[in-house]
Design a protein around this motif. Structure first.
Motif, PDB file in Angstrom:
ATOM      1  N   GLY A  44      -7.629   5.798   7.939  1.00 30.14           N
ATOM      2  CA  GLY A  44      -6.917   4.946   8.892  1.00 30.14           C
ATOM      3  C   GLY A  44      -5.519   5.441   9.151  1.00 30.14           C
ATOM      4  N   GLY A  45      -4.703   4.558   9.671  1.00 31.91           N
ATOM      5  CA  GLY A  45      -3.319   4.923   9.968  1.00 31.91           C
ATOM      6  C   GLY A  45      -2.704   3.983  10.984  1.00 31.91           C
ATOM      7  N   GLU A  66     -16.460   3.492  17.164  1.00 32.73           N
ATOM      8  CA  GLU A  66     -15.532   3.027  16.119  1.00 32.73           C
ATOM      9  C   GLU A  66     -15.030   1.651  16.536  1.00 32.73           C
ATOM     10  OE1 GLU A  66     -11.527   3.520  16.255  1.00 32.73           O
ATOM     11  OE2 GLU A  66     -12.066   2.775  18.226  1.00 32.73           O
ATOM     12  N   GLY A  68     -16.473   3.579   5.483  1.00 30.84           N
ATOM     13  CA  GLY A  68     -17.860   3.927   5.826  1.00 30.84           C
ATOM     14  C   GLY A  68     -18.776   3.248   4.821  1.00 30.84           C
ATOM     15  N   LEU A  85     -24.660   9.368   9.718  1.00 33.55           N
ATOM     16  CA  LEU A  85     -25.754   8.736  10.456  1.00 33.55           C
ATOM     17  C   LEU A  85     -25.376   8.593  11.918  1.00 33.55           C
ATOM     18  CD1 LEU A  85     -26.300   5.976   7.804  1.00 33.55           C
ATOM     19  CD2 LEU A  85     -28.073   7.573   8.511  1.00 33.55           C
ATOM     20  N   GLU A 103     -24.333  12.281  16.020  1.00 39.41           N
ATOM     21  CA  GLU A 103     -24.003  13.436  15.179  1.00 39.41           C
ATOM     22  C   GLU A 103     -25.292  14.013  14.623  1.00 39.41           C
ATOM     23  OE1 GLU A 103     -20.332  13.438  12.951  1.00 39.41           O
ATOM     24  OE2 GLU A 103     -20.492  11.264  12.789  1.00 39.41           O
ATOM     25  N   ALA A 122     -14.843  11.839   3.419  1.00 37.82           N
ATOM     26  CA  ALA A 122     -14.019  10.630   3.473  1.00 37.82           C
ATOM     27  C   ALA A 122     -14.902   9.390   3.333  1.00 37.82           C
ATOM     28  CB  ALA A 122     -13.256  10.585   4.787  1.00 37.82           C
TER      29      ALA A 122
HETATM   30  P1  HAM Z   1     -13.052   7.314  11.041  1.00 35.09           P
HETATM   31  O1  HAM Z   1     -12.368   8.209  10.055  1.00 35.09           O
HETATM   32  O2  HAM Z   1     -13.620   7.963  12.241  1.00 35.09           O
HETATM   33  O3  HAM Z   1     -11.976   6.221  11.448  1.00 35.09           O
HETATM   34  O4  HAM Z   1     -14.196   6.499  10.325  1.00 35.09           O
HETATM   35  C1  HAM Z   1     -13.953   5.728   9.171  1.00 35.09           C
HETATM   36  C2  HAM Z   1     -15.035   5.992   8.120  1.00 35.09           C
HETATM   37  O5  HAM Z   1     -16.334   5.780   8.694  1.00 35.09           O
HETATM   38  C3  HAM Z   1     -15.091   7.442   7.621  1.00 35.09           C
HETATM   39  O6  HAM Z   1     -14.123   7.666   6.610  1.00 35.09           O
HETATM   40  C4  HAM Z   1     -16.500   7.529   7.092  1.00 35.09           C
HETATM   41  O7  HAM Z   1     -16.567   7.013   5.783  1.00 35.09           O
HETATM   42  C5  HAM Z   1     -17.278   6.604   8.026  1.00 35.09           C
HETATM   43  N1  HAM Z   1     -18.061   7.393   9.013  1.00 35.09           N
HETATM   44  C6  HAM Z   1     -17.593   8.043  10.094  1.00 35.09           C
HETATM   45  N2  HAM Z   1     -18.603   8.640  10.758  1.00 35.09           N
HETATM   46  C7  HAM Z   1     -19.729   8.359  10.092  1.00 35.09           C
HETATM   47  C8  HAM Z   1     -21.121   8.685  10.280  1.00 35.09           C
HETATM   48  N3  HAM Z   1     -21.552   9.384  11.326  1.00 35.09           N
HETATM   49  N4  HAM Z   1     -22.022   8.216   9.379  1.00 35.09           N
HETATM   50  C9  HAM Z   1     -21.624   7.472   8.314  1.00 35.09           C
HETATM   51  N5  HAM Z   1     -20.320   7.126   8.089  1.00 35.09           N
HETATM   52  C10 HAM Z   1     -19.394   7.569   8.958  1.00 35.09           C
HETATM   53  C11 HAM Z   1     -12.205   5.235  12.357  1.00 35.09           C
HETATM   54  O8  HAM Z   1     -13.278   4.974  12.810  1.00 35.09           O
HETATM   55  C12 HAM Z   1     -10.960   4.424  12.687  1.00 35.09           C
HETATM   56  N6  HAM Z   1     -11.342   3.420  13.657  1.00 35.09           N
HETATM   57  C13 HAM Z   1     -10.379   3.825  11.434  1.00 35.09           C
HETATM   58  C14 HAM Z   1      -9.153   2.992  11.721  1.00 35.09           C
HETATM   59  C15 HAM Z   1      -9.074   1.644  11.766  1.00 35.09           C
HETATM   60  N7  HAM Z   1      -7.946   3.465  11.984  1.00 35.09           N
HETATM   61  C16 HAM Z   1      -7.131   2.465  12.204  1.00 35.09           C
HETATM   62  N8  HAM Z   1      -7.807   1.345  12.096  1.00 35.09           N
END
Ligand code: HAM
Length: 409
Positions: free
Chosen positions: A278-279, A80, A301, A120, A113, A274
């Motif tokens: 965030g947050g 991330e 995403g 993905l 995953e 989702a």
């Molecule tokens: P997260 O909820 O883990 O948050 O990921 C954000 C978005 O990335 C998810 O809502 C989803 O749409 C997409 N996503 C996550 N995993 C996958 C995957 N394996 N394949 C495709 N899309 C995926 C974060 O990563 C935090 N860093 C968000 C954040 C920013 N919070 C504060 N600042």
């Protein structure tokens, strides 16, 4: 033939275009909110993610691509973007100066995953991170920014919000939650592990048996301290023009959040999933920096958004015009016409003259919406067209045709 790795995709043609469209739209909106571009490395020390995202999370505990580099340093491909951006902020000592920064980024993230629709192993996020701002007004602002991006892209998604409280109220909630689950049997293996390391995360479990065992669990919103309660109420009042759901079970899959947490969920991805989340993560800025700080943001995403947009595109063909001369002598005239159409609509001209039937199937193969040709059957200023969406076909003058193309959605 060497194939791409499982869960890793090439983005060709239409996919590449959609990717560009999402990034262009999100970057433009983020700039309107005062955010500027930041680029951080894909490879970081493993420790960064263990300390920020949390060792008890699936992302770090099970899904991280980690290995030793040639100098035996334990490194990981970023799962991330937030942790790296916080490291960049605190590394430049901007926290010490109490500086405000608003950054956006986009790029690859890696999580090992089980690949499935919208999941993905290498995927892309567009994210924003804001530092040095304590006010809950900024929490509302980033949520509204995200809503604006989704609206501009035409994505419908329901907004879920929660407050995860601060150190003070979260620890009393944790005690309450622990006494609620005490003696309960039948949780999944992961939840048994979570109960020991981060019990609140059990609220996020997708197993039906665990969900049933947690019916009637104490609500986080009822345990907030005075300040967190006030901020949560202010956030709700600032979002009053929006539809949102206060969701007590929203805990997010990463450990660094406190106070505001949110997700935008769509049901256009098979199961409800989702598209962004965030947050606020003030404690993380404090943890990676030298003093208490403030941070918040979200990530979208990109592939999930692209998937929704692509599904829609296949429902209505793109407004692409395909021109073909049925005889070489008409090619210069159509060449000139293509130039005029391209001033406002995308257009392809076939340089190879074909018979009508062949030309029409070539146009359909290109995903064209409108087929236009000229042959011996057409008079001097006349062209034949067929609208693939409505099935209508006719002969028109150049001006009439240009007016019709302008009207295309
Ligand atoms: P997260 O909820 O883990 O948050 O990921 C954000 C978005 O990335 C998810 O809502 C989803 O749409 C997409 N996503 C996550 N995993 C996958 C995957 N394996 N394949 C495709 N899309 C995926 C974060 O990563 C935090 N860093 C968000 C954040 C920013 N919070 C504060 N600042």
């Amino acid at each position: 033939m060497i194939q791409s790795l499982k869960g890793m995709k090439d983005l060709l043609d239409a996919d590449g275009k959609l990717y560009e469209r999402v990034i262009e739209c999100a970057s433009r909106v983020a700039r309107l909110y005062g955010y500027s571009f930041i680029l951080t490395p894909h490879l970081e020390a493993v420790e960064l993610f263990k300390r920020s995202v949390g060792e008890s999370t699936d992302i770090v505990g099970k899904e991280m691509y980690e290995f030793y580099d040639k100098s035996n340093k334990q490194v990981a491909l970023r799962p991330e973007g937030t942790a790296g951006v916080v490291r960049a902020y605190t590394g430049a000592k901007l926290d010490k100066m109490g500086s405000t920064r608003r950054w956006f980024y986009h790029g690859s993230m890696f999580r090992y995953e089980r690949p499935q629709l919208g999941r993905l192993r290498e995927f892309h996020q567009f994210g924003v991170e804001c530092f040095g701002v304590k006010s809950v007004y900024e929490d509302a602002t980033v949520i509204l920014m995200l809503r604006q991006i989704l609206n501009e892209l035409g994505i419908k998604a329901s907004l879920h919000i929660n407050s995860l409280g601060c150190k003070v109220c979260m620890s009393s909630y944790r005690e309450l939650f622990l006494s609620f689950i005490k003696g309960k049997k039948g949780f999944c293996k992961d939840c048994e592990h979570r109960a020991l390391h981060n019990p609140i995360r059990m609220l996020d479990c997708k197993e039906q048996a665990c969900k049933e065992l947690l019916v009637g669990a104490p609500k986080m919103s009822e345990c907030l301290c005075k300040e967190c309660k006030k901020d949560y109420e202010t956030l709700q009042s600032l979002l009053k023009g929006e539809e949102f759901i206060c969701d007590d079970t929203l805990v997010r899959g990463l450990d660094y959040y406190s106070k505001t947490a949110f997700e935008f969920l769509s049901d256009e991805l098979g199961a409800k999933a989702a598209v962004a989340g965030g947050g606020r993560y003030d404690k993380l800025v404090g943890m990676l920096g030298s003093k208490e700080g403030y941070g918040l943001g979200f990530a979208i995403g990109v592939e999930r958004i692209c998937h929704i947009l692509k599904q829609r595109q296949s429902e209505t063909k793109t407004p692409l015009v395909y021109l073909c001369a049925l005889d070489e002598c008409f090619l210069p005239e159509l060449f000139e016409l293509a130039g005029r159409i391209r001033q406002f609509k995308s257009c392809i001209l076939s340089y190879e003259c074909k018979k009508l039937k062949k030309a029409m199937s070539a146009a359909a193969l290109e995903g064209a919406c409108l087929f236009v040709c000229k042959g011996e059957d057409e008079a001097k200023d006349e062209l034949f067209y067929k609208d693939f969406n409505s099935g209508v076909s006719a002969k028109l003058s150049t001006d009439e045709l240009l007016a019709l193309i302008k009207e295309l959605g």
